[in-house]
Write a protein that holds these residues in place. Structure first.
Motif, short mmCIF file in Angstrom:
data_model
loop_
_atom_site.label_atom_id
_atom_site.label_comp_id
_atom_site.label_asym_id
_atom_site.label_seq_id
_atom_site.Cartn_x
_atom_site.Cartn_y
_atom_site.Cartn_z
N SER A 9 -16.15 -0.55 4.04
CA SER A 9 -15.75 0.79 4.41
C SER A 9 -14.71 1.33 3.43
CB SER A 9 -15.16 0.77 5.82
OG SER A 9 -14.58 2.00 6.12
N TYR A 116 -6.38 -0.21 10.61
CA TYR A 116 -7.66 -0.36 11.29
C TYR A 116 -8.76 -0.75 10.29
CZ TYR A 116 -11.88 0.68 13.90
OH TYR A 116 -13.11 0.59 14.49
N GLY A 117 -8.81 -0.08 9.16
CA GLY A 117 -9.84 -0.38 8.15
C GLY A 117 -9.67 -1.77 7.58
N TRP A 119 -8.26 -4.29 9.10
CA TRP A 119 -8.62 -5.21 10.17
C TRP A 119 -10.14 -5.35 10.25
CZ3 TRP A 119 -11.22 -4.23 14.86
CH2 TRP A 119 -11.23 -5.31 15.73
N GLN A 120 -10.87 -4.23 10.09
CA GLN A 120 -12.33 -4.27 10.10
C GLN A 120 -12.85 -5.13 8.95
OE1 GLN A 120 -13.64 -0.16 10.06
NE2 GLN A 120 -14.48 -0.45 12.13
N GLN A 123 -12.42 -8.73 9.83
CA GLN A 123 -13.36 -9.12 10.88
C GLN A 123 -14.77 -9.30 10.32
OE1 GLN A 123 -12.43 -10.02 13.98
NE2 GLN A 123 -10.40 -9.70 13.12
N SER A 124 -15.17 -8.41 9.43
CA SER A 124 -16.51 -8.53 8.83
C SER A 124 -16.59 -9.71 7.88
CB SER A 124 -16.93 -7.23 8.14
OG SER A 124 -16.11 -7.00 7.01
#
Length: 128
Positions: A9, A116-117, A119-120, A123-124
């Motif tokens: 992202s 948030y980005g 963290w994403q 996680q990915s």
């Protein structure tokens, strides 16, 4: 262009880059807006820290040597301080006070997007 599992992202990079630009503004705002007193030194230091950590986040959205959310979380804290600092230092120049408040709020919002980005991204990366 659609995002796939292999395409990260752009959110943390873009929000961090904008926050870095705002950090540069905070750094110079005490001088440009003819502030007086400790707010000038505060803005130079805090603006430099915002610009540094936000640029670090833009360069390494997955965290690099730091945990992924460490740098953007620091930017959130520095953004909050930017909002509060004019009241702590008793800034009487309204344009500088509002510059800090608006810039600080925008930095916080952008840095939360970066947190948030990032963290994403972690996680990915861990789910692959």
């Amino acid at each position: 262009m659609s995002e796939t599992a292999d395409t990260p992202s752009p959110i943390p990079v873009r929000t961090a880059a904008f926050a870095a630009g705002l950090g540069a503004w905070v750094l110079w705002s005490g001088i440009v807006l003819t502030g007086t007193g400790l707010i000038i030194i505060n803005n130079v230091i805090v603006g430099g820290l915002i610009a540094f950590f936000a640029a670090y986040t833009a360069g390494w959205p997955d965290g690099g040597r730091l945990p992924a959310i460490a740098a953007p979380a620091l930017v959130v804290l520095f953004g909050l301080w930017t909002v509060v600092a004019p009241f702590v230092f008793g800034v009487a120049i309204e344009r500088l006070l509002w510059s800090n408040v608006v810039s600080g709020v925008l930095v916080v919002l952008l840095a939360v997007g970066s947190v948030y980005g990032s963290w994403q991204l972690t996680q990915s990366a861990t789910s692959v």
